[in-house]
Scaffold this motif. Structure first.
Motif, mmCIF file in Angstrom:
data_model
loop_
_atom_site.group_PDB
_atom_site.id
_atom_site.type_symbol
_atom_site.label_atom_id
_atom_site.label_comp_id
_atom_site.label_asym_id
_atom_site.label_seq_id
_atom_site.Cartn_x
_atom_site.Cartn_y
_atom_site.Cartn_z
ATOM 1 N N GLY A 110 0.845 -1.188 0.000
ATOM 2 C CA GLY A 110 0.000 0.000 0.000
ATOM 3 C C GLY A 110 0.882 1.241 0.000
ATOM 4 N N ILE A 111 0.675 2.102 -0.974
ATOM 5 C CA ILE A 111 1.539 3.273 -1.134
ATOM 6 C C ILE A 111 0.767 4.526 -0.742
ATOM 7 C CG2 ILE A 111 2.964 4.586 -2.749
ATOM 8 C CD1 ILE A 111 3.122 1.980 -4.428
ATOM 9 N N ASP A 112 1.172 5.113 0.389
ATOM 10 C CA ASP A 112 0.511 6.311 0.904
ATOM 11 C C ASP A 112 -0.995 6.042 1.072
ATOM 12 O OD1 ASP A 112 0.616 8.802 2.007
ATOM 13 O OD2 ASP A 112 1.271 9.827 0.196
ATOM 14 N N ALA A 113 -1.861 7.041 0.850
ATOM 15 C CA ALA A 113 -3.332 6.890 0.961
ATOM 16 C C ALA A 113 -3.711 6.034 2.168
ATOM 17 C CB ALA A 113 -3.889 6.286 -0.328
ATOM 18 N N PRO A 114 -3.277 6.408 3.390
ATOM 19 C CA PRO A 114 -3.496 5.532 4.549
ATOM 20 C C PRO A 114 -4.964 5.278 4.867
ATOM 21 C CG PRO A 114 -2.719 7.701 5.251
ATOM 22 C CD PRO A 114 -2.569 7.647 3.763
ATOM 23 N N ASP A 115 -5.842 6.261 4.623
ATOM 24 C CA ASP A 115 -7.250 6.058 4.943
ATOM 25 C C ASP A 115 -7.839 4.894 4.159
ATOM 26 O OD1 ASP A 115 -7.195 8.175 6.698
ATOM 27 O OD2 ASP A 115 -7.926 9.636 5.243
#
Length: 380
Positions: free
Chosen positions: A92-97
């Motif tokens: 998963g790259i960034d965009a934690p939500d």
């Protein structure tokens, strides 16, 4: 070994990170297969994109609520497709939500997971580190102070360095930047970056513009460059500035404008790190809504003594931070004038910025690929 590697990136920055990581992974695993969510850069790198990264690019509470049913349906469909594809790892790259929930669901079902780009646990609620560990088998960190925080919560985290530090030269070429923008080599130049979100521009730019106007009275012939991140930002900037003399609004080119400048005035965020890497003295001005600020203060949510990355990385105040009520046109003007008038202070800043740049310059994509490969080599 021919691993299957699933990836999920949101927004342009995540797409660029993903493309660099895929290229570095392909050097290690030439026969690897890549699929998931990404943009043009990841597609060009050979990722089979089941959905476009733009589908995750929703900002602002109202916008998120309006798109929530679609986003929830996308998340459900995507995580099931990943599970059915049976990858060796999901990154998963960034965009934690979006990504942390997907990672947690897949990790619970036996898929190894990596979260690329740690959220700012050093600034907001360190306790989140343990929850991130529930989602990711390994967390990739852009800053050196992050892995020790995760270690306190038993989470495997690796410092990989920052891609911007790799991309920006240690000694940026100001002359070339000025030529590219049509700015005279002898001009005095202020770059103003009021943010990339409309609310931020509307909140910060009037005071930034007032400070620049005051500065022009002290710095003869001052030229002001204001990069706009996109067409919507450009419209918001034009609405505030009108036909202000000595001011040029640029379409993009933020990094070029910073390199071309003598001093940078900006809202806090990644732009502060970028200005530091461009070796330009800067002033940080930032203001959030009164209610949000009251909540942050009341619950002690902000854990760092500083808000801008140059100061956080240095562990001391290298550049002025004017926040909330302290962020006034008068104070901004005084801080900017200091950099324009004190050549010795500017010169003293350069070796500090250079040392910080070198500490972050680690070939982030290669290190990220190494961290992923190490996880793949670990028995389940």
């Amino acid at each position: 070994m021919s691993p299957r590697i699933a990836l999920c990136a949101g927004e342009t920055s995540g797409d660029q990170l993903g493309a660099g990581l895929v290229a570095a992974l392909r050097e290690r695993f030439p026969e690897a297969t890549f699929a998931g969510i990404g943009g043009d850069a990841m597609r060009a790198a050979g990722v089979d994109t089941w959905h476009d990264a733009s589908e995750l690019s929703v900002m602002g509470l109202a916008e998120v609520l309006a798109h929530l049913p679609r986003l929830l349906a996308l998340r459900k469909a995507f995580r099931q497709r990943v599970l059915d594809w049976r990858p060796d790892v999901l990154i998963g790259i960034d965009a934690p939500d979006f990504n942390l929930g997907v990672e947690r669901w897949l990790k619970q079902r036996g898929v190894r997971t990596v979260h690329d780009v740690s959220p700012s646990v050093w600034a907001w609620r360190e306790s989140r580190a343990a929850k991130i560990g529930d989602s990711a088998d390994r967390v990739l960190c852009l800053f050196p102070m992050e892995p020790p925080i995760y270690a306190r919560h038993g989470v495997d985290a690796v410092f990989i360095g920052h891609p911007l530090a790799d991309a920006i030269p240690l000694q940026p070429d100001r002359t070339a930047a000025r030529i590219a923008l049509g700015v005279a080599t002898h001009a005095r130049v202020l770059a103003v970056l009021p943010g990339s979100r409309l609310g931020e521009i509307q909140r910060m730019l009037p005071d930034f513009a007032d400070a620049a106007r005051r500065l022009a009275g002290d710095v003869p012939g001052l030229q002001v460059l204001v990069p706009a991140a996109n067409a919507g930002c450009r419209a918001a900037i034009d609405a505030v500035l009108g036909d202000a003399p000595g001011v040029r609004v640029l379409d993009g080119q933020a990094q070029t404008a910073m390199i071309a400048s003598d001093v940078v005035l900006l809202a806090s965020g990644t732009a502060a790190l970028e200005a530091m890497l461009c070796k330009r003295p800067l002033v940080v001005g930032h203001r959030i809504s009164g209610l949000t600020y009251a909540i942050v203060k009341a619950f002690g949510l902000l854990k760092s003594a500083h808000v801008s990355l140059p100061n956080i990385l240095a562990g001391e105040t290298l550049v002025p931070e004017l926040l909330q009520d302290a962020c006034t046109p008068e104070a901004l003007h005084a801080a900017l004038l200091h950099w324009f008038r004190d050549a010795d202070a500017v010169a003293a800043l350069q070796p500090r910025f250079l040392a910080l740049h070198e500490s972050l310059r680690r070939d982030a994509s290669a290190r990220a690929a190494e961290a992923v490969a190490g996880l793949l080599a670990t028995p389940r």
